[in-house]
Design a protein around this motif. Structure first.
Motif, PDB file in Angstrom:
ATOM      1  N   GLY A 187       0.794  -1.219   0.000  1.00  0.00           N
ATOM      2  CA  GLY A 187       0.000   0.000   0.000  1.00  0.00           C
ATOM      3  C   GLY A 187       0.826   1.267   0.000  1.00  0.00           C
ATOM      4  N   GLY A 188       2.130   1.192  -0.272  1.00  0.00           N
ATOM      5  CA  GLY A 188       2.993   2.365  -0.293  1.00  0.00           C
ATOM      6  C   GLY A 188       4.203   2.167   0.593  1.00  0.00           C
ATOM      7  N   TYR A 189       5.026   3.225   0.710  1.00  0.00           N
ATOM      8  CA  TYR A 189       6.278   3.119   1.456  1.00  0.00           C
ATOM      9  C   TYR A 189       6.059   2.714   2.904  1.00  0.00           C
ATOM     10  N   ARG A 190       5.115   3.333   3.582  1.00  0.00           N
ATOM     11  CA  ARG A 190       4.874   2.987   4.986  1.00  0.00           C
ATOM     12  C   ARG A 190       4.547   1.501   5.122  1.00  0.00           C
ATOM     13  N   ALA A 191       3.701   1.003   4.227  1.00  0.00           N
ATOM     14  CA  ALA A 191       3.322  -0.405   4.288  1.00  0.00           C
ATOM     15  C   ALA A 191       4.519  -1.305   4.005  1.00  0.00           C
ATOM     16  N   SER A 192       5.375  -0.899   3.070  1.00  0.00           N
ATOM     17  CA  SER A 192       6.569  -1.691   2.756  1.00  0.00           C
ATOM     18  C   SER A 192       7.505  -1.761   3.961  1.00  0.00           C
ATOM     19  N   LEU A 193       7.757  -0.606   4.583  1.00  0.00           N
ATOM     20  CA  LEU A 193       8.649  -0.583   5.741  1.00  0.00           C
ATOM     21  C   LEU A 193       8.053  -1.365   6.903  1.00  0.00           C
ATOM     22  N   GLU A 219       8.153   7.211  12.431  1.00  0.00           N
ATOM     23  CA  GLU A 219       6.797   6.923  12.903  1.00  0.00           C
ATOM     24  C   GLU A 219       6.469   5.444  12.772  1.00  0.00           C
ATOM     25  N   VAL A 220       6.802   4.866  11.622  1.00  0.00           N
ATOM     26  CA  VAL A 220       6.515   3.445  11.402  1.00  0.00           C
ATOM     27  C   VAL A 220       7.310   2.579  12.370  1.00  0.00           C
ATOM     28  N   LEU A 221       8.596   2.880  12.518  1.00  0.00           N
ATOM     29  CA  LEU A 221       9.440   2.081  13.400  1.00  0.00           C
ATOM     30  C   LEU A 221       8.991   2.194  14.854  1.00  0.00           C
ATOM     31  N   ARG A 222       8.651   3.401  15.269  1.00  0.00           N
ATOM     32  CA  ARG A 222       8.205   3.612  16.643  1.00  0.00           C
ATOM     33  C   ARG A 222       6.909   2.846  16.908  1.00  0.00           C
ATOM     34  N   ALA A 223       5.985   2.906  15.957  1.00  0.00           N
ATOM     35  CA  ALA A 223       4.714   2.209  16.129  1.00  0.00           C
ATOM     36  C   ALA A 223       4.902   0.698  16.197  1.00  0.00           C
ATOM     37  N   ALA A 224       5.952   0.179  15.544  1.00  0.00           N
ATOM     38  CA  ALA A 224       6.226  -1.264  15.549  1.00  0.00           C
ATOM     39  C   ALA A 224       7.047  -1.691  16.764  1.00  0.00           C
ATOM     40  N   GLY A 225       7.416  -0.736  17.630  1.00  0.00           N
ATOM     41  CA  GLY A 225       8.145  -1.073  18.842  1.00  0.00           C
ATOM     42  C   GLY A 225       9.638  -1.177  18.686  1.00  0.00           C
ATOM     43  N   HIS A 226      10.193  -0.517  17.644  1.00  0.00           N
ATOM     44  CA  HIS A 226      11.637  -0.558  17.420  1.00  0.00           C
ATOM     45  C   HIS A 226      12.269   0.774  17.804  1.00  0.00           C
ATOM     46  N   ARG A 227      13.582   0.769  17.992  1.00  0.00           N
ATOM     47  CA  ARG A 227      14.306   1.959  18.447  1.00  0.00           C
ATOM     48  C   ARG A 227      15.086   2.549  17.285  1.00  0.00           C
ATOM     49  N   ALA A 228      14.671   3.729  16.858  1.00  0.00           N
ATOM     50  CA  ALA A 228      15.366   4.419  15.770  1.00  0.00           C
ATOM     51  C   ALA A 228      16.627   5.083  16.301  1.00  0.00           C
ATOM     52  N   VAL A 229      17.756   4.819  15.655  1.00  0.00           N
ATOM     53  CA  VAL A 229      19.040   5.406  16.045  1.00  0.00           C
ATOM     54  C   VAL A 229      19.426   6.424  14.970  1.00  0.00           C
ATOM     55  N   PRO A 230      19.371   7.735  15.275  1.00  0.00           N
ATOM     56  CA  PRO A 230      19.690   8.738  14.254  1.00  0.00           C
ATOM     57  C   PRO A 230      21.180   8.747  13.931  1.00  0.00           C
ATOM     58  N   VAL A 231      21.489   8.641  12.637  1.00  0.00           N
ATOM     59  CA  VAL A 231      22.878   8.651  12.160  1.00  0.00           C
ATOM     60  C   VAL A 231      23.043   9.860  11.239  1.00  0.00           C
ATOM     61  N   PRO A 232      24.041  10.710  11.482  1.00  0.00           N
ATOM     62  CA  PRO A 232      24.178  11.944  10.693  1.00  0.00           C
ATOM     63  C   PRO A 232      24.384  11.667   9.200  1.00  0.00           C
ATOM     64  N   VAL A 233      23.974  12.649   8.410  1.00  0.00           N
ATOM     65  CA  VAL A 233      24.180  12.632   6.961  1.00  0.00           C
ATOM     66  C   VAL A 233      25.032  13.843   6.599  1.00  0.00           C
ATOM     67  N   ASP A 234      26.056  13.619   5.767  1.00  0.00           N
ATOM     68  CA  ASP A 234      26.845  14.741   5.265  1.00  0.00           C
ATOM     69  C   ASP A 234      26.789  14.749   3.740  1.00  0.00           C
ATOM     70  N   GLU A 235      27.718  15.420   3.096  1.00  0.00           N
ATOM     71  CA  GLU A 235      27.689  15.559   1.641  1.00  0.00           C
ATOM     72  C   GLU A 235      27.902  14.242   0.905  1.00  0.00           C
ATOM     73  N   GLU A 236      28.351  13.212   1.608  1.00  0.00           N
ATOM     74  CA  GLU A 236      28.564  11.904   0.983  1.00  0.00           C
ATOM     75  C   GLU A 236      27.483  10.900   1.363  1.00  0.00           C
ATOM     76  N   GLY A 237      26.482  11.348   2.102  1.00  0.00           N
ATOM     77  CA  GLY A 237      25.410  10.453   2.513  1.00  0.00           C
ATOM     78  C   GLY A 237      25.526  10.044   3.961  1.00  0.00           C
ATOM     79  N   LEU A 238      24.917   8.927   4.312  1.00  0.00           N
ATOM     80  CA  LEU A 238      24.931   8.435   5.690  1.00  0.00           C
ATOM     81  C   LEU A 238      26.368   8.227   6.165  1.00  0.00           C
ATOM     82  N   VAL A 239      26.694   8.756   7.340  1.00  0.00           N
ATOM     83  CA  VAL A 239      28.042   8.606   7.906  1.00  0.00           C
ATOM     84  C   VAL A 239      28.090   7.264   8.631  1.00  0.00           C
ATOM     85  N   VAL A 240      28.504   6.237   7.926  1.00  0.00           N
ATOM     86  CA  VAL A 240      28.464   4.876   8.454  1.00  0.00           C
ATOM     87  C   VAL A 240      29.303   4.745   9.724  1.00  0.00           C
ATOM     88  N   GLU A 241      30.433   5.410   9.781  1.00  0.00           N
ATOM     89  CA  GLU A 241      31.283   5.320  10.962  1.00  0.00           C
ATOM     90  C   GLU A 241      30.569   5.779  12.222  1.00  0.00           C
TER      91      GLU A 241
END
Length: 478
Positions: A187-193, A219-241
């Protein structure tokens, strides 16, 4: 077209034990439905014959009730065209409510009719440029050919011809090696996630999310009972380190590598390989949200992260809301081959699937070659419309405005020098003027993001309109 005939609310089951005559009960139900707004001026009501059969009363009983309603001005008879609620009645006005008691919970109004999307709305494709006549022909052809099988429940994993068309498109245009059995229509991105999280994660699992990012992901992750960990984004994308330092044992990462939401940067090859290496070693999963990867205005669209996935750790999520129109409420999820059975079982357990008739029209649109032509047309159109808005903003604001122009996407970021107000205040002023600009800082998770206004440009049809919107924005910001 005449509206569908309606019976009064709670029509079944007249109370024959009451002293109130049956015709009077019918009369009172209709009058109450009109006064409460359930029936509106111009609504067509059920014929006396059909309502009498439904209620199990004589036709004369219904005709007596209708006669009184007509006599009092509630109904209007139109002969063979039927009976309608009188168009001359005033529109329904909600009765004044008593003050809410402390323990009463407000009831949300879920019946508001959505209107046209507001100006500069993010993420809405060019509705004026959609091939409506072609779509109508495809839909009408499908309706005429509808069989009994088409009217039954479809496969919860999706309409097979659509899954085949999506797989063929992704292999050629996005470099995603997959076959139809790996594609699930949702039903869309939310449903896929939600489907991915429900199938692969346990309650309390940690998930990397981009910071700044796309609010529905959290919102989707929180509603499913998971813990979102914010990871910074810079000019090269997600900072994996940074993700490795904050949560090395996270079970999933949700990323927008082709065109980061909202900054618009593309994840570099080095970062992509680093992210894939982490997922492989940690046994974690990656959800690639390729929400508008088709719209790139300098060079060919970037290949998907999934195309580099040699260890089958990436689930690819796409949507038709950005490339066709959001009212379809259709998306898709491509899962590793080893997970096909597991996801098919989850899809059957949690959903009856999306409407098969809608999926069939989309499948025809894709298989007959209209889809790639439409995307090509939209890429050229959006490049022009973006240029028109940029030119109008620069002409109106001069050197005060600085615009982030990335290689793709459906929005731009405008930053204003010399302002003492923050971007949330500026966005609020713009919204009061009818311009749905969004503050960039609000997309930050662990801390407020940088300042700027997010502006959609896809539905700005002419240079003159762009000029008027820029002038309105200038007036609103003061």
């Amino acid at each position: 077209m005449m509206p569908k005939p309606q019976a009064p609310k709670d029509a079944p089951g007249l109370d024959r034990a009451k002293k109130t005559p049956l015709f009077r009960q019918v009369y009172e139900r209709y009058r109450s439905a009109i006064e409460q707004g359930a029936l509106r001026p111009g609504d067509r009501v059920a014929s006396a014959r059909s309502l009498a059969a439904e209620l199990g009363v004589a036709r004369g009983t219904i005709e007596a009730a209708y006669g009184q309603l007509i006599g009092e001005g509630y109904f209007s008879s139109r002969g063979q065209a039927g009976t309608v609620v009188s168009p001359s009645l005033p529109p329904h006005r909600p009765a004044r409510r008593e003050p809410q008691r402390r323990n009463d919970r407000p009831v949300p109004d879920t019946l508001k009719q959505p209107g046209e999307p507001p100006l500069m709305q993010l993420g809405i494709p060019a509705l004026d440029a959609f091939p409506r006549k072609l779509w109508s022909r495809l839909a009408a052809r499908r309706a005429r050919a509808m069989s009994g099988a088409d009217m039954f429940y479809g496969d919860p994993c999706g309409y097979p011809p659509l899954r085949e068309a999506i797989a063929a498109y992704l292999r050629v245009s996005r470099g995603v090696p997959c076959h139809a059995s790996q594609v699930l229509v949702t039903g869309g991105y939310r449903a896929s996630l939600a489907l991915a999280a429900r199938t692969l994660l346990k309650s309390g699992d940690r998930v990397w999310v981009e910071d700044p990012g796309f609010p529905p992901t959290q919102e989707v992750l929180r509603a499913a009972g998971h813990r979102a960990v914010p990871v910074p984004v810079d000019e090269e994308g997600l900072v994996v380190e940074r993700g490795l330092r904050k949560a090395p044992r996270a079970r999933m990462a949700v990323v927008t590598p082709s065109h980061q939401a909202p900054l618009g940067v593309s994840m570099t090859l080095a970062r992509r390989l680093q992210l894939l290496d982490w997922a492989s070693k940690a046994g974690a999963w990656i959800v690639e949200d390729d929400y508008d990867g088709e719209y790139r205005y300098a060079g060919a669209p970037l290949p998907a992260l999934k195309s580099l996935d040699s260890h089958d750790r990436v689930l690819y999520a796409g949507s038709f809301s950005k490339v066709l129109f959001p009212g379809l409420a259709l998306g898709y999820l491509v899962v590793p081959e080893s997970l096909c059975a597991r996801f098919a079982e989850a899809a059957c357990a949690w959903s009856n699937g999306s409407p098969q008739s809608t999926q069939a029209v989309v499948a025809d649109f894709m298989r007959e070659g209209h889809f790639p032509r439409h995307l090509k047309k939209m890429r050229l159109l959006y490049a022009r419309r973006r240029a028109m808005l940029v030119a109008a903003l620069q002409k109106t604001f001069g050197d005060v405005v600085h615009i982030d122009l990335r290689n793709g996407g459906m929005h731009l970021i405008a930053r204003f020098d010399g302002r003492t107000e923050d971007d949330a205040t500026l966005a609020q002023r713009a919204q009061l003027a009818g311009l749905n600009c969004q503050p960039l800082s609000a997309r930050g998770i662990s801390r407020p993001g940088s300042q700027g206004l997010l502006m959609g440009f896809t539905n700005i049809a002419t240079a003159a309109e762009a000029g008027r919107l820029a002038a309105r924005l200038r007036s609103a910001l003061g």
